[in-house]
Design a protein around this motif. Structure first.
Motif, PDB file in Angstrom:
ATOM      1  N   GLY A  99      17.657  45.370   6.468  1.00  0.00           N
ATOM      2  CA  GLY A  99      19.080  44.960   6.647  1.00  0.00           C
ATOM      3  C   GLY A  99      19.880  45.566   7.765  1.00  0.00           C
ATOM      4  O   GLY A  99      20.596  44.609   8.088  1.00  0.00           O
ATOM      5  N   ASN A 100      19.531  46.805   8.096  1.00  0.00           N
ATOM      6  CA  ASN A 100      20.177  47.493   9.299  1.00  0.00           C
ATOM      7  C   ASN A 100      19.709  46.685  10.503  1.00  0.00           C
ATOM      8  O   ASN A 100      20.652  46.360  11.436  1.00  0.00           O
ATOM      9  CB  ASN A 100      19.593  48.763   9.598  1.00  0.00           C
ATOM     10  CG  ASN A 100      20.314  49.673   8.443  1.00  0.00           C
ATOM     11  OD1 ASN A 100      21.309  49.491   7.700  1.00  0.00           O
ATOM     12  ND2 ASN A 100      19.665  50.881   8.083  1.00  0.00           N
ATOM     13  N   ALA A 101      18.578  46.049  10.535  1.00  0.00           N
ATOM     14  CA  ALA A 101      17.889  45.402  11.961  1.00  0.00           C
ATOM     15  C   ALA A 101      18.834  44.067  12.042  1.00  0.00           C
ATOM     16  O   ALA A 101      19.348  43.755  12.987  1.00  0.00           O
ATOM     17  CB  ALA A 101      16.594  45.085  11.761  1.00  0.00           C
ATOM     18  N   LEU A 102      18.909  43.316  10.643  1.00  0.00           N
ATOM     19  CA  LEU A 102      19.677  41.897  10.709  1.00  0.00           C
ATOM     20  C   LEU A 102      21.107  42.249  11.134  1.00  0.00           C
ATOM     21  O   LEU A 102      21.691  41.390  11.874  1.00  0.00           O
ATOM     22  CB  LEU A 102      19.627  41.486   9.264  1.00  0.00           C
ATOM     23  CG  LEU A 102      17.911  41.034   9.193  1.00  0.00           C
ATOM     24  CD1 LEU A 102      17.888  40.405   7.773  1.00  0.00           C
ATOM     25  CD2 LEU A 102      17.636  39.814  10.266  1.00  0.00           C
ATOM     26  N   ALA A 103      21.717  43.542  10.625  1.00  0.00           N
ATOM     27  CA  ALA A 103      23.214  43.751  10.978  1.00  0.00           C
ATOM     28  C   ALA A 103      23.336  43.966  12.570  1.00  0.00           C
ATOM     29  O   ALA A 103      24.391  43.240  13.091  1.00  0.00           O
ATOM     30  CB  ALA A 103      23.701  44.816  10.196  1.00  0.00           C
ATOM     31  N   SER A 104      22.360  44.432  13.040  1.00  0.00           N
ATOM     32  CA  SER A 104      22.581  44.774  14.329  1.00  0.00           C
ATOM     33  C   SER A 104      22.288  43.328  15.324  1.00  0.00           C
ATOM     34  O   SER A 104      22.866  43.076  16.342  1.00  0.00           O
ATOM     35  CB  SER A 104      21.434  45.749  14.926  1.00  0.00           C
ATOM     36  OG  SER A 104      21.639  46.784  14.410  1.00  0.00           O
ATOM     37  N   LEU A 105      21.418  42.337  15.079  1.00  0.00           N
ATOM     38  CA  LEU A 105      21.243  41.316  15.274  1.00  0.00           C
ATOM     39  C   LEU A 105      22.467  40.421  15.387  1.00  0.00           C
ATOM     40  O   LEU A 105      22.980  39.772  16.330  1.00  0.00           O
ATOM     41  CB  LEU A 105      19.748  40.605  14.739  1.00  0.00           C
ATOM     42  CG  LEU A 105      19.591  39.358  15.423  1.00  0.00           C
ATOM     43  CD1 LEU A 105      19.011  39.417  16.412  1.00  0.00           C
ATOM     44  CD2 LEU A 105      18.655  38.763  14.239  1.00  0.00           C
ATOM     45  N   ARG A 106      23.125  40.495  14.184  1.00  0.00           N
ATOM     46  CA  ARG A 106      24.427  39.785  14.052  1.00  0.00           C
ATOM     47  C   ARG A 106      25.686  40.013  15.058  1.00  0.00           C
ATOM     48  O   ARG A 106      26.339  39.398  15.595  1.00  0.00           O
ATOM     49  CB  ARG A 106      24.899  39.763  12.619  1.00  0.00           C
ATOM     50  CG  ARG A 106      23.949  38.961  11.708  1.00  0.00           C
ATOM     51  CD  ARG A 106      24.850  38.938  10.304  1.00  0.00           C
ATOM     52  NE  ARG A 106      24.745  40.040   9.492  1.00  0.00           N
ATOM     53  CZ  ARG A 106      23.939  40.672   8.876  1.00  0.00           C
ATOM     54  NH1 ARG A 106      22.763  39.930   8.433  1.00  0.00           N
ATOM     55  NH2 ARG A 106      24.147  41.796   8.068  1.00  0.00           N
ATOM     56  N   ARG A 107      25.383  41.431  15.393  1.00  0.00           N
ATOM     57  CA  ARG A 107      26.346  41.942  16.374  1.00  0.00           C
ATOM     58  C   ARG A 107      26.017  41.775  17.771  1.00  0.00           C
ATOM     59  O   ARG A 107      26.886  41.745  18.724  1.00  0.00           O
ATOM     60  CB  ARG A 107      26.518  43.463  16.031  1.00  0.00           C
ATOM     61  CG  ARG A 107      26.792  43.815  14.867  1.00  0.00           C
ATOM     62  CD  ARG A 107      27.606  45.461  14.953  1.00  0.00           C
ATOM     63  NE  ARG A 107      26.170  46.242  14.947  1.00  0.00           N
ATOM     64  CZ  ARG A 107      25.639  46.803  13.864  1.00  0.00           C
ATOM     65  NH1 ARG A 107      26.101  46.593  12.701  1.00  0.00           N
ATOM     66  NH2 ARG A 107      24.455  47.614  14.031  1.00  0.00           N
ATOM     67  N   ALA A 108      24.848  41.311  18.024  1.00  0.00           N
ATOM     68  CA  ALA A 108      24.394  41.054  19.273  1.00  0.00           C
ATOM     69  C   ALA A 108      24.800  39.553  19.537  1.00  0.00           C
ATOM     70  O   ALA A 108      24.866  38.477  19.057  1.00  0.00           O
ATOM     71  CB  ALA A 108      22.853  41.051  19.478  1.00  0.00           C
ATOM     72  N   ALA A 109      25.552  39.661  21.080  1.00  0.00           N
ATOM     73  CA  ALA A 109      25.923  38.121  21.461  1.00  0.00           C
ATOM     74  C   ALA A 109      24.646  37.300  22.069  1.00  0.00           C
ATOM     75  O   ALA A 109      24.456  37.225  23.299  1.00  0.00           O
ATOM     76  CB  ALA A 109      26.683  38.385  22.486  1.00  0.00           C
ATOM     77  N   LEU A 110      23.712  36.667  21.231  1.00  0.00           N
ATOM     78  CA  LEU A 110      22.643  36.208  21.729  1.00  0.00           C
ATOM     79  C   LEU A 110      22.742  34.636  21.644  1.00  0.00           C
ATOM     80  O   LEU A 110      23.486  34.118  20.735  1.00  0.00           O
ATOM     81  CB  LEU A 110      21.238  36.404  20.487  1.00  0.00           C
ATOM     82  CG  LEU A 110      20.788  37.744  20.564  1.00  0.00           C
ATOM     83  CD1 LEU A 110      19.873  38.048  19.462  1.00  0.00           C
ATOM     84  CD2 LEU A 110      20.038  37.936  22.055  1.00  0.00           C
ATOM     85  N   ALA A 111      22.339  34.066  22.629  1.00  0.00           N
ATOM     86  CA  ALA A 111      22.157  32.606  22.727  1.00  0.00           C
ATOM     87  C   ALA A 111      21.274  32.058  21.567  1.00  0.00           C
ATOM     88  O   ALA A 111      20.069  32.660  21.491  1.00  0.00           O
ATOM     89  CB  ALA A 111      21.658  32.007  24.125  1.00  0.00           C
ATOM     90  N   GLU A 112      22.006  30.957  20.839  1.00  0.00           N
ATOM     91  CA  GLU A 112      20.933  30.430  19.889  1.00  0.00           C
ATOM     92  C   GLU A 112      19.882  29.308  20.651  1.00  0.00           C
ATOM     93  O   GLU A 112      19.989  28.851  21.771  1.00  0.00           O
ATOM     94  CB  GLU A 112      21.771  29.442  19.014  1.00  0.00           C
ATOM     95  CG  GLU A 112      22.739  30.306  17.988  1.00  0.00           C
ATOM     96  CD  GLU A 112      21.923  30.928  17.069  1.00  0.00           C
ATOM     97  OE1 GLU A 112      20.353  30.936  17.136  1.00  0.00           O
ATOM     98  OE2 GLU A 112      22.147  31.583  16.383  1.00  0.00           O
TER      99      GLU A 112
END
Length: 361
Positions: free
Chosen positions: A330-343
């Motif tokens: 869950g913590n990892a996915l929260a960090s992922l959501r905060r990252a400005a990643l290209a889809e």
């Protein structure tokens, strides 16, 4: 969807197959006796594996804006595929260190070469020959990893940007491996020691640095790299905790190793550390003895493995590891959501997180 994104494992295998064919050709001509070693490495690399490290690296590159239709994509694919050769080195050497008999349902490299020595009735110890051959084949994999990365065809400035991640990854996995054998040798059964091994040997090497490598190849800003490292740290530990559970409770047809091998090898995992600590806290001397006596016993029977499983369940260690897996994922996915990643990188990395930590992975 681009064909590389759609079938990434096959594309990674394709470039590995091409590299190994050409890399092995020259040394075969120079010294034909070395041919079986080259063949063994090729079979090991191409014969299985999840391709996790190059997959994380690829999606790190895509998340940084990398275009699979660009002229650089093939070079990036070769660069990230070289991680599979580092993994081959690590696994072949790991099997020697742990005296493992099988991997992926087949004899380990050192066992296979010991059998070759025995069949040929050669001089000296078959076991010593097998170990020596495996160490050298692992070294060959590490040397070829550097060749594949350096000669991938990407511009020198692009490779230079990724070098810090490449160097850190290689040092960290060796440090993690050493820490692993050190904790086994000293008998350090603390949860803290187990987590240090997990962070170096698995999180950094399997998830964090591959993501860092791919993002750096894509010219990512430091803020994106930091977000990916945060995601990878939590996910990598969660992945290792799942692997620890499978090492005791897993189906050999899925894991490719006999059930309970981690116990027989004496691996000081968080699962065992919590099992011992909880049994002591609860005054359950019987369960504590069952767990403690099993760790590092190469003759541990299947029924004794079952006893350890029950003890770990009874004292609550399994439930706590499951809780930590869920929390860290869950913590990892929260960090992922905060990252400005290209889809589609964010979506693919989220899918990888779920696959890497699910109960049957």
């Amino acid at each position: 969807m681009h064909h590389i994104d759609a079938d990434l494992p096959s594309e990674i295998t394709r470039v590995l197959t091409d590299f190994l064919h050409h890399a092995g050709g020259a040394i075969r001509e120079t010294e034909p006796t070395f041919g079986p070693a080259v063949d063994a490495l090729r079979a090991f690399v191409l014969g299985g594996g999840k391709r996790l490290r190059p997959t994380f690296a690829w999606w790190g590159w895509r998340g940084a804006g990398g275009d699979p239709g660009s002229s650089e994509a093939e070079g990036v694919l070769r660069a990230v595929a070289s991680l599979e050769l580092i993994q081959a080195c690590a696994l072949i050497h790991d099997d020697v260190i742990d005296s493992s008999d099988s991997r992926r349902g087949s004899p380990t490299v050192h066992v296979a070469f010991a059998a070759q020595h025995a069949r040929g009735r050669w001089l000296g110890s078959a076991e010593s020959f097998g170990r020596a051959a495996a160490i050298l084949i692992g070294d060959l994999a590490l040397a070829w990893a550097e060749d594949m990365f350096a000669d991938c065809g990407l511009p020198a400035p692009t490779l230079a940007a990724a070098r810090p991640a490449w160097r850190a990854m290689r040092s960290e996995v060796l440090a993690g491996q050493y820490l692993d054998v050190h904790t086994q040798a000293t008998g350090d059964a603390s949860a803290e020691a187990a987590l240090r091994v997990d962070r170096l040997k698995t999180a950094a090497y399997t998830v964090q640095r591959p993501l860092h490598l791919g993002a750096a190849l894509g010219g990512a800003q430091q803020s994106l790299v930091d977000a990916l490292l945060e995601f990878g740290g939590d996910l990598g530990v969660a992945f290792q905790l799942r692997d620890d559970l499978l090492g005791v409770f897993g189906d050999p047809s899925v894991t490719g190793k006999p059930a309970g091998d981690d116990l027989r090898e004496g691996k000081r995992t968080l699962l065992l550390a919590l099992g011992l600590a909880y049994a002591e806290q609860q005054g359950r001397d019987g369960e504590r003895k069952v767990i403690a006596d099993a760790v590092g016993d190469p003759r541990l029977s299947d029924s004794e493995v079952d006893d350890v499983r029950q003890a770990l369940l009874d004292v609550g260690a399994v439930a706590e590891v499951e809780r930590r897996i869920e929390e860290m994922t869950g913590n990892a996915l929260a960090s992922l959501r905060r990252a400005a990643l290209a889809e589609p990188a964010a979506q693919r990395l989220a899918e990888l997180a779920h696959r890497a930590t699910r109960r049957t992975s």
